[in-house]
Scaffold this active site. Structure first.
Site, PDB file in Angstrom:
ATOM      1  N   ASP A 126       0.857  -1.190   0.000  1.00 22.23           N
ATOM      2  CA  ASP A 126       0.000   0.000   0.000  1.00 22.23           C
ATOM      3  C   ASP A 126       0.889   1.234   0.000  1.00 22.23           C
ATOM      4  OD1 ASP A 126      -1.922   1.982   0.367  1.00 22.23           O
ATOM      5  OD2 ASP A 126      -3.079   0.813   1.809  1.00 22.23           O
ATOM      6  N   ARG A 128      -0.230   4.420  -0.352  1.00 23.88           N
ATOM      7  CA  ARG A 128      -1.012   5.639  -0.128  1.00 23.88           C
ATOM      8  C   ARG A 128      -0.486   6.472   1.031  1.00 23.88           C
ATOM      9  NH1 ARG A 128      -6.861   2.896   0.167  1.00 23.88           N
ATOM     10  NH2 ARG A 128      -5.558   1.354   1.242  1.00 23.88           N
TER      11      ARG A 128
END
Length: 203
Positions: A126, A128
């Site tokens: 991930d 983000r």
């Protein structure tokens, strides 16, 4: 502060009229938006959803994920409550970009899960940055929220960025035969808080 507030306008939807607020990252000029419903400035925590951009799920009705289902359910819930925020976080494919997400899909078609596919492409599971979402909330004048999420990482990052989360509200929708393995991976490898119907999950 990584962002600046740039523009806003009315945005009628099937569930009611939101205000769309546009933000721009100062360093990269990348844009994000928030959909605001009702009167936000208040001492009462605001129902909030952080929704990461997913072109395939949000706009193209993909059943490979639960994103489009979550987007619609969150907007409905916010409108029903009469007050809330949906942050549309433009970091496609957990911030690996649309074309890399399609490459990851191809690897998943060959048997890899979503985490393994991202890692084979040279990314983390991930990529983000949720601190941008805390900046958006600050620019909207919001410091206390009830967060619609299944992802404890969002809670951790927002709280570390000074946003008080008074309650986590689950958003479990869209489970189907096409995304069972995807949701199992989110639960087992990424710690998402899910109660799946067809899953031997650790959570």
């Amino acid at each position: 502060m990584q962002l600046k507030r740039v523009a806003q306008a009315k945005l009628p939807t099937p569930w009611g009229c939101f205000t769309i607020v546009g933000f721009e990252e100062i360093a990269t000029k990348k844009d994000h938006v928030a959909l605001v419903f009702g009167d936000i400035p208040s001492d009462t925590p605001v129902l909030t959803r952080i929704h990461s951009e997913c072109l395939t799920g949000d706009a193209l009705f993909s059943l490979r994920c639960d994103c489009g289902f979550q987007l619609e359910a969150a907007l409905k819930q916010i409108a029903k409550e009469g007050r809330g925020i949906l942050i549309y976080h433009r970091q496609e494919g957990r911030n690996i970009g649309l074309l890399n997400k399609i490459k990851a899909y191809a690897l998943q078609d060959q048997g890899l899960d979503t985490v393994e596919a991202n890692e084979q492409l040279g990314f983390s599971a991930d990529e983000r940055d949720f601190t941008l979402c805390a900046d958006m909330l600050n620019l909207l004048g919001v410091s206390q929220i009830r967060l619609l999420t299944n992802n404890p990482e969002k809670i951790r990052v927002l709280e570390n960025s000074g946003i008080k989360i008074t309650q986590r509200e689950p958003l479990e929708v869209g489970e189907n035969p096409n995304n069972e393995h995807y949701l199992e991976t989110k639960a087992n490898k990424m710690g998402h808080l899910l109660h799946l119907h067809h899953c031997n999950c650790k959570h």
